[in-house]
Write an enzyme that holds these catalytic residues in place. Sequence first.
Site, short mmCIF file in Angstrom:
data_model
loop_
_atom_site.label_atom_id
_atom_site.label_comp_id
_atom_site.label_asym_id
_atom_site.label_seq_id
_atom_site.Cartn_x
_atom_site.Cartn_y
_atom_site.Cartn_z
N LYS A 137 29.77 38.59 35.71
CA LYS A 137 29.97 38.58 37.16
C LYS A 137 30.94 39.68 37.53
O LYS A 137 31.94 39.90 36.85
CB LYS A 137 30.57 37.23 37.58
CG LYS A 137 30.56 37.02 39.09
CD LYS A 137 29.22 36.50 39.53
CE LYS A 137 29.12 36.35 41.03
NZ LYS A 137 29.04 37.61 41.76
N LYS A 144 39.75 37.10 34.63
CA LYS A 144 39.81 36.35 35.89
C LYS A 144 38.90 35.12 35.84
O LYS A 144 39.31 34.01 36.20
CB LYS A 144 39.41 37.27 37.04
CG LYS A 144 39.67 36.72 38.43
CD LYS A 144 39.22 37.71 39.50
CE LYS A 144 39.88 39.05 39.35
NZ LYS A 144 39.52 39.99 40.44
N LYS A 170 31.37 44.96 36.23
CA LYS A 170 31.72 45.68 37.44
C LYS A 170 30.76 46.84 37.61
O LYS A 170 30.17 47.33 36.64
CB LYS A 170 33.15 46.22 37.39
CG LYS A 170 33.80 46.33 38.75
CD LYS A 170 34.17 44.97 39.31
CE LYS A 170 34.89 45.06 40.64
NZ LYS A 170 35.36 43.75 41.11
N THR A 175 38.47 35.63 49.04
CA THR A 175 39.52 36.33 48.30
C THR A 175 40.83 36.28 49.06
O THR A 175 41.89 35.96 48.50
CB THR A 175 39.11 37.79 48.03
OG1 THR A 175 37.84 37.81 47.40
CG2 THR A 175 40.13 38.46 47.10
N ASN A 225 38.70 43.14 54.01
CA ASN A 225 38.21 41.79 53.79
C ASN A 225 39.18 40.93 52.99
O ASN A 225 39.07 39.71 53.00
CB ASN A 225 36.85 41.84 53.07
CG ASN A 225 36.09 40.54 53.23
OD1 ASN A 225 36.05 39.97 54.31
ND2 ASN A 225 35.51 40.05 52.15
N SER A 267 32.02 33.01 44.80
CA SER A 267 30.77 33.62 44.33
C SER A 267 30.07 32.70 43.34
O SER A 267 28.84 32.56 43.35
CB SER A 267 31.04 34.99 43.69
OG SER A 267 31.11 36.01 44.65
#
Length: 421
Positions: free
Chosen positions: A71, A95, A107, A191, A222, A354
């Site tokens: 992810k 994370k 990523k 977030t 954001n 997510s």
Amino acid sequence: MTSERENPFRIAQQQFDKAADLLDLPDDVREILRVPQRELTVNFPVKFDNGSTKVFTGYRVQHNLGRGPVKGGIRYHPNVDIDEVRALAMWMTWKCALVNIPYGGAKGGVVVDPANLSMGELERLTRRFATEISILIGPDKDIPAPDVNTTPQIMAWIMDTISMHQGHTVNAVITGKPVQVGGSLGRNDATGRGVSLMVREWARNNNQNVEQLNVVVQGFGNVGGVAAALLEEMGCRVIAVSDATGGYVRRGGLDIKAMREYTARHPRHLLEGYTAPGVEQLTNTELLELPCDVLVPAALENQFTELNAPRIRAKVIVEGANGPTTPDADAIFEDRGITVVPDILANAGGVTVSYFEWVQGLQEFFWTEREVNAQLERVMVNAFQQALRKAQEWHVPLRTAAYLLAVERVAHSTMTRGIYP
């Protein structure tokens, strides 16, 4: 903040090595976890509105698949490079492990300034990049999400592109989508909401009244914009914020609601040109060095280095961005008694929701926003308390404690699964 940009992947490896040393990880496990498992570099053409064609470079890196599918977000930025994406993928592994969701880390990125593209050019670039990385992504393999300069609309284009290839809608191939096409309620704010929860938990554990906290936020997108708004709702006094156009400060507190309304009307969603009584402008460098209780870096990497760490005047730094603090700066903060709530904990709200979106997409069963926010709070508070206990037990900073928890979980998965063949 430095004359020469520090290599984020080397920083990520240093942070991992520190935890690996404390855990006394076997050399073979350490060797596996120090590097990404897969890396894809793509060079792809995009046709511009004027009929010309330009070739862009993009990346998708999968760091570790030991705990499940990988992810991680996709960013569009002119400074994207392979080492940045490697670092971000590694940080995503830790994370996900820290908040204990069944993902590895990945990523992606494209070297581009999306502000220079028309909407049609942005869509064509996105769809072509999605096609190029389609050999890696999928709901049971690799699930991208938004990151710097990418939006729910861009996620929708990626989902649609993959769905066209498959001949049916593949809802769970990506997260951070608009709610109308299978996104989750609460995802856009996740977030920033996680960052605000970490500020609250730090205050609770340090006998601080949130209504007496002065907060500075670097970044007003954001993450930073949402965090600033939610902290204001909690009763904090947000005295300064910044975006790419510079910083804005008012000692008595800014009107974050008005500032967000202003950026919503701005064509590039920036604070450029914003004025209000008592509001002064300053540079991003000056903003980071303002005296405050809570400092939230919510922009890019390498904001705190050995050069400016001695001048930071916050009680706690809550990392909304990925990798804003170099190891040298970390050491200075520790010596100076400044607490750092690390990125792999503080900004894990995005990947947590997510995960919720992915689960909802797989099941085709959607939750209310209240349910999403309640589950997010449960996960984030639990992760904070676990990291805090580990820090107290080992007498180490919160970053080291978070890495100890995360690296140990990934290492156990790696050793349990073994090496194939």
